[in-house]
Write a protein that holds these residues in place. Structure first.
Motif, PDB file in Angstrom:
ATOM      1  N   THR A   1       0.842  -1.202   0.000  1.00  0.00           N
ATOM      2  CA  THR A   1       0.000   0.000   0.000  1.00  0.00           C
ATOM      3  C   THR A   1       0.876   1.251   0.000  1.00  0.00           C
ATOM      4  N   ASP A   2       0.438   2.251  -0.727  1.00  0.00           N
ATOM      5  CA  ASP A   2       1.168   3.505  -0.819  1.00  0.00           C
ATOM      6  C   ASP A   2       1.403   4.093   0.577  1.00  0.00           C
ATOM      7  N   HIS A   3       2.649   4.503   0.811  1.00  0.00           N
ATOM      8  CA  HIS A   3       3.038   4.979   2.133  1.00  0.00           C
ATOM      9  C   HIS A   3       2.240   6.221   2.552  1.00  0.00           C
ATOM     10  N   ASN A   4       2.089   7.148   1.639  1.00  0.00           N
ATOM     11  CA  ASN A   4       1.352   8.382   1.962  1.00  0.00           C
ATOM     12  C   ASN A   4      -0.101   8.089   2.323  1.00  0.00           C
ATOM     13  N   MET A   5      -0.692   7.145   1.594  1.00  0.00           N
ATOM     14  CA  MET A   5      -2.088   6.787   1.872  1.00  0.00           C
ATOM     15  C   MET A   5      -2.200   6.191   3.276  1.00  0.00           C
ATOM     16  N   LYS A   6      -1.212   5.371   3.619  1.00  0.00           N
ATOM     17  CA  LYS A   6      -1.242   4.757   4.950  1.00  0.00           C
ATOM     18  C   LYS A   6      -1.120   5.836   6.028  1.00  0.00           C
ATOM     19  N   ASN A   7      -0.218   6.803   5.791  1.00  0.00           N
ATOM     20  CA  ASN A   7      -0.098   7.924   6.729  1.00  0.00           C
ATOM     21  C   ASN A   7      -1.413   8.661   6.862  1.00  0.00           C
ATOM     22  N   LEU A   8      -2.071   8.874   5.729  1.00  0.00           N
ATOM     23  CA  LEU A   8      -3.346   9.591   5.731  1.00  0.00           C
ATOM     24  C   LEU A   8      -4.351   8.895   6.652  1.00  0.00           C
ATOM     25  N   PHE A   9      -4.472   7.597   6.498  1.00  0.00           N
ATOM     26  CA  PHE A   9      -5.416   6.843   7.343  1.00  0.00           C
ATOM     27  C   PHE A   9      -4.999   6.904   8.809  1.00  0.00           C
ATOM     28  N   TYR A  10      -3.691   6.817   9.041  1.00  0.00           N
ATOM     29  CA  TYR A  10      -3.201   6.882  10.419  1.00  0.00           C
ATOM     30  C   TYR A  10      -3.544   8.250  11.018  1.00  0.00           C
ATOM     31  N   LEU A  11      -3.303   9.299  10.252  1.00  0.00           N
ATOM     32  CA  LEU A  11      -3.530  10.648  10.774  1.00  0.00           C
ATOM     33  C   LEU A  11      -5.006  10.919  11.044  1.00  0.00           C
ATOM     34  N   TYR A  12      -5.880  10.284  10.283  1.00  0.00           N
ATOM     35  CA  TYR A  12      -7.311  10.463  10.546  1.00  0.00           C
ATOM     36  C   TYR A  12      -7.827   9.419  11.540  1.00  0.00           C
ATOM     37  N   ASN A  13      -6.895   8.824  12.282  1.00  0.00           N
ATOM     38  CA  ASN A  13      -7.249   7.904  13.375  1.00  0.00           C
ATOM     39  C   ASN A  13      -8.047   6.691  12.921  1.00  0.00           C
ATOM     40  N   ALA A  14      -7.738   6.176  11.746  1.00  0.00           N
ATOM     41  CA  ALA A  14      -8.447   4.983  11.288  1.00  0.00           C
ATOM     42  C   ALA A  14      -7.985   3.769  12.095  1.00  0.00           C
ATOM     43  N   SER A  15      -8.898   2.872  12.416  1.00  0.00           N
ATOM     44  CA  SER A  15      -8.541   1.637  13.113  1.00  0.00           C
ATOM     45  C   SER A  15      -7.854   0.692  12.122  1.00  0.00           C
ATOM     46  N   PRO A  16      -7.092  -0.288  12.626  1.00  0.00           N
ATOM     47  CA  PRO A  16      -6.459  -1.253  11.714  1.00  0.00           C
ATOM     48  C   PRO A  16      -7.492  -1.938  10.815  1.00  0.00           C
ATOM     49  N   PHE A  17      -8.669  -2.189  11.362  1.00  0.00           N
ATOM     50  CA  PHE A  17      -9.746  -2.812  10.603  1.00  0.00           C
ATOM     51  C   PHE A  17     -10.180  -1.908   9.439  1.00  0.00           C
ATOM     52  N   GLN A  18     -10.374  -0.624   9.735  1.00  0.00           N
ATOM     53  CA  GLN A  18     -10.766   0.332   8.676  1.00  0.00           C
ATOM     54  C   GLN A  18      -9.673   0.444   7.623  1.00  0.00           C
ATOM     55  N   THR A  19      -8.415   0.510   8.085  1.00  0.00           N
ATOM     56  CA  THR A  19      -7.319   0.629   7.133  1.00  0.00           C
ATOM     57  C   THR A  19      -7.267  -0.598   6.232  1.00  0.00           C
ATOM     58  N   MET A  20      -7.537  -1.773   6.817  1.00  0.00           N
ATOM     59  CA  MET A  20      -7.507  -2.994   6.027  1.00  0.00           C
ATOM     60  C   MET A  20      -8.583  -2.974   4.945  1.00  0.00           C
ATOM     61  N   PHE A  21      -9.827  -2.687   5.336  1.00  0.00           N
ATOM     62  CA  PHE A  21     -10.913  -2.874   4.377  1.00  0.00           C
ATOM     63  C   PHE A  21     -11.206  -1.647   3.528  1.00  0.00           C
ATOM     64  N   ARG A  22     -10.783  -0.467   3.975  1.00  0.00           N
ATOM     65  CA  ARG A  22     -11.019   0.711   3.154  1.00  0.00           C
ATOM     66  C   ARG A  22      -9.809   1.063   2.300  1.00  0.00           C
ATOM     67  N   LEU A  23      -8.616   0.621   2.718  1.00  0.00           N
ATOM     68  CA  LEU A  23      -7.420   1.026   1.984  1.00  0.00           C
ATOM     69  C   LEU A  23      -6.614  -0.169   1.454  1.00  0.00           C
ATOM     70  N   ARG A  24      -6.188  -1.054   2.356  1.00  0.00           N
ATOM     71  CA  ARG A  24      -5.209  -2.062   1.929  1.00  0.00           C
ATOM     72  C   ARG A  24      -5.827  -3.083   0.972  1.00  0.00           C
ATOM     73  N   LEU A  25      -7.024  -3.538   1.281  1.00  0.00           N
ATOM     74  CA  LEU A  25      -7.640  -4.547   0.419  1.00  0.00           C
ATOM     75  C   LEU A  25      -7.962  -3.991  -0.976  1.00  0.00           C
ATOM     76  N   PRO A  26      -8.610  -2.814  -1.071  1.00  0.00           N
ATOM     77  CA  PRO A  26      -8.828  -2.263  -2.421  1.00  0.00           C
ATOM     78  C   PRO A  26      -7.521  -1.983  -3.158  1.00  0.00           C
ATOM     79  N   SER A  27      -6.471  -1.548  -2.432  1.00  0.00           N
ATOM     80  CA  SER A  27      -5.179  -1.312  -3.092  1.00  0.00           C
ATOM     81  C   SER A  27      -4.610  -2.603  -3.647  1.00  0.00           C
ATOM     82  N   ALA A  28      -4.913  -3.715  -2.966  1.00  0.00           N
ATOM     83  CA  ALA A  28      -4.327  -4.992  -3.365  1.00  0.00           C
ATOM     84  C   ALA A  28      -5.076  -5.627  -4.524  1.00  0.00           C
ATOM     85  N   LEU A  29      -6.163  -5.028  -4.943  1.00  0.00           N
ATOM     86  CA  LEU A  29      -7.014  -5.640  -5.968  1.00  0.00           C
ATOM     87  C   LEU A  29      -6.252  -6.094  -7.223  1.00  0.00           C
ATOM     88  N   PRO A  30      -5.369  -5.264  -7.800  1.00  0.00           N
ATOM     89  CA  PRO A  30      -4.644  -5.734  -8.979  1.00  0.00           C
ATOM     90  C   PRO A  30      -3.823  -6.989  -8.701  1.00  0.00           C
TER      91      PRO A  30
END
Ligand SMILES: Nc1ncnc2c1ncn2[C@@H]1O[C@H](COP(=O)(O)OP(=O)(O)OP(=O)(O)O)[C@@H](O)[C@H]1O
Ligand SMILES: [Mg+2]
Lengths: 293, 261
Positions: free
Chosen positions: A176-205
């Motif tokens: 997952t893109d580092h900046n995107m991960k920082n973004l989720f961290y900074l907006y206090n996303a839970s690991p669960f939210q980061t997984m299903f809103r960011l990491r899983l869709p990023s991994a789609l390809p």
């Protein structure tokens, strides 16, 4: 003022570039040409090859149980159409179930592994080792555990597609893109939210690339499984039918089964490919990437 | 400068750095002994060459990495605590929009993470998209937008939580000059609509810093230090014509001089 600024925005060029009508016209033009350019040569080669084969067998008078003529194969297939269809259908069911299991469990395990660095570090090495064990070597154990028949075959088809799914998804989840991960961290996303809103869709390809590998492997797995764990009666799959045909020297039918198997694999791959394209169609960049690669 | 401190003393302190230092594990001294106090409603720019520790200061303010020495207070508390209160928002150099989400879904992401209902998110998203002039592109996908429009969407996403502290790390760095100048004006407009919002802005561009800021912290590298803090005592609203005044040139010159130390 602001409205003016937006219409003068350089972005408007890129919007007009994707003007659907122009793009469609260009596509239609290209399509008409490239369609013939890509399809015609293989068709001609096919006709020459099959014709040459038929001619060679007839002129050299080769025994059908050694090398059947294409016409023998077609005859064997049509005469045994009902049996052949049952075998094909059995293999379809087994490989589809095995494939779906490998997708669900592969992605599921990858999510669990990727959720914790510690879990990943302790388990992933063994996953890699497991992957290198040839499926043929563990198939007899599976037969001992689950008995000969559909269960064992499905498990073999599942196992062979499972590891490519797992490792592809895991690589995707970890890239997952580092900046995107920082973004989720900074907006206090839970690991669960980061997984299903960011990491899983990023991994789609990556997941889609795994799908393409696993779907052909699942067909191979099912047929190998049928060699080893196939049961007789009217229920045997293609692999079983091939072993039976070979032992009885029904070579034309053996060829018919072999061709059906490869046709099945190709169809399976094309379906998954179309499905992948559709899944990524909302995601322009990755579609470009996967079609290049 | 002393005078300015007195004038703004009545306002709340948003960020206070005392002898703030950061040494990375590999021994790089990224920031050394930085003292700076930033008040409510300020627009403060950090200007300096590459590698002088601007992003490092931002990382410390957001709690992404801790200082190795000195004190840092954000919104009267620790950086981590301040982030939990969601009064802080961020805009990065690249737009960091999710390519698989529409503009409106991207913009309302911070609210979705906080668990607000779809209806509330929609309302707030429409408000900020109106502010940045992207309301007509609500349903578009990021790839359909130009660089400037993506940056507007990214700013809208930062504004949706009505932040008290907005951190922008080279937000316009990847844009062409014309788009950049338009967005500068729009940003000032947005900032002036919210008297309580403090903006911290990182840039390489001296002209951009002078045009936007109430104060400029000039930084020099190796080790990263604040060489000077320069006031820009020009009232708002500022228009394009400010760029051509002698005053503008004068401040640009003093910033450039400070950069040479
Ligand atoms: N994670 C890290 N580990 C080690 N050194 C780092 C790390 N991040 C930054 N640095 C170093 O710290 C110094 C300051 O980096 P920083 O990113 O804060 O600079 P910057 O002012 O933001 O530069 P730029 O304008 O290029 O973005 C640089 O010398 C950089 O190499
Ligand atoms: Mg930086």
């Amino acid at each position: 003022m602001r409205k003016e600024v937006i219409t003068a925005d350089p972005g408007m060029y890129s919007l007009s570039e994707t003007n659907p009508r122009v793009a469609a016209e260009r596509k239609a033009y290209k399509f008409g040409w490239s369609w013939w350019k890509t399809l015609l040569p293989p068709i001609i080669a096919f006709v020459i090859f099959v014709g040459g084969w038929e001619l060679f067998c007839r002129l050299a008078d080769i025994k059908p149980y050694l090398l059947p003529k294409p016409s023998d194969i077609v005859l064997a297939a049509t005469e045994n159409a009902a049996n052949l269809w049952v075998s094909v259908w059995t293999t379809i069911i087994e490989s589809v179930i095995g494939f779906l299991l490998s997708v669900v469990l592969g992605v599921g395990f990858a999510i669990i592994l990727a959720s914790s660095k510690l879990v990943e570090r302790s388990i992933y090495p063994y996953a890699i080792i497991m992957q290198t064990i040839p499926i043929v070597a563990i198939a007899p154990i599976i037969v001992i555990w689950f008995g000969a028949g559909v269960n064992a075959i499905v498990i073999i088809a599942f196992l062979i597609g499972f590891f490519p799914m797992l490792s592809n998804t895991l690589i995707g989840l970890n890239s997952t893109d580092h900046n995107m991960k920082n973004l989720f961290y900074l907006y206090n996303a839970s690991p669960f939210q980061t997984m299903f809103r960011l990491r899983l869709p990023s991994a789609l390809p990556y997941i889609v690339a795994g799908l393409k590998i696993s779907c052909t492997l699942a067909v191979i797995g099912a047929i190998v499984g049928e060699y080893i764990a196939g049961i007789g009666g009217g229920q045997g799959g293609l692999g079983y039918a091939i072993t039976v045909a070979a032992s009885r020297l029904r070579t034309p039918y053996l060829f018919a089964c072999g061709f059906s198997a490869s046709l099945l694999g190709i169809t399976f791959f094309l379906l998954v490919n179309a499905f992948s394209k559709w899944m990524l169609s909302s995601w322009h960049e990755s579609e470009m990437k996967s079609s290049e690669g | 400068m002393q005078q300015h401190m007195e004038l703004t003393a009545v306002r709340k302190e948003r960020v206070r750095m005392g002898q703030l230092s950061k040494v990375y594990p590999d021994g790089t001294v990224a920031v050394k002994d930085v003292n700076l106090s930033i008040n409510e409603g300020e627009f403060l720019s950090f200007v300096g060459p590459s590698g002088c520790g601007k992003s490092t200061i931002f990382k410390m303010i957001t709690g992404l990495s801790g200082p190795t020495d000195g004190t840092l207070e954000v919104m009267g508390t620790t950086p981590k605590q301040a982030r939990k209160q969601s009064d802080t928002a961020f805009v990065f150099q690249d737009h960091t929009l999710l390519p698989w989400s529409s503009v409106i879904d991207n913009v309302s992401l911070p609210l979705a993470i906080r668990g607000l209902s779809r209806k509330e998110r929609q309302l707030e998203a429409e408000r900020v998209l109106e502010l940045v002039g992207l309301k007509d592109y609500m349903k578009s996908m990021p790839r359909q937008l130009s660089g400037g429009m993506k940056m507007r969407a990214s700013i809208a996403r930062a504004l949706i939580s009505k932040p008290k502290l907005l951190l922008m790390d080279e937000p316009f760095g990847a844009l062409d000059e014309i788009t950049r100048q338009t967005l500068q004006l729009e940003l000032l407009d947005l900032w002036s609509q919210d008297q309580e919002m403090t903006v911290l802005f990182v840039t390489h561009n001296v002209f951009e810093a002078v045009f936007l800021s109430t104060r400029i912290a000039v930084m020099t590298p190796r080790p990263g230090k604040i060489a000077a803090v320069i006031d820009v005592p020009v009232p708002f609203p500022r228009s394009e014509s400010f760029r051509t005044t002698p005053e503008f040139g004068q401040i640009v010159r003093s910033v450039s001089d400070a950069l040479k130390h």
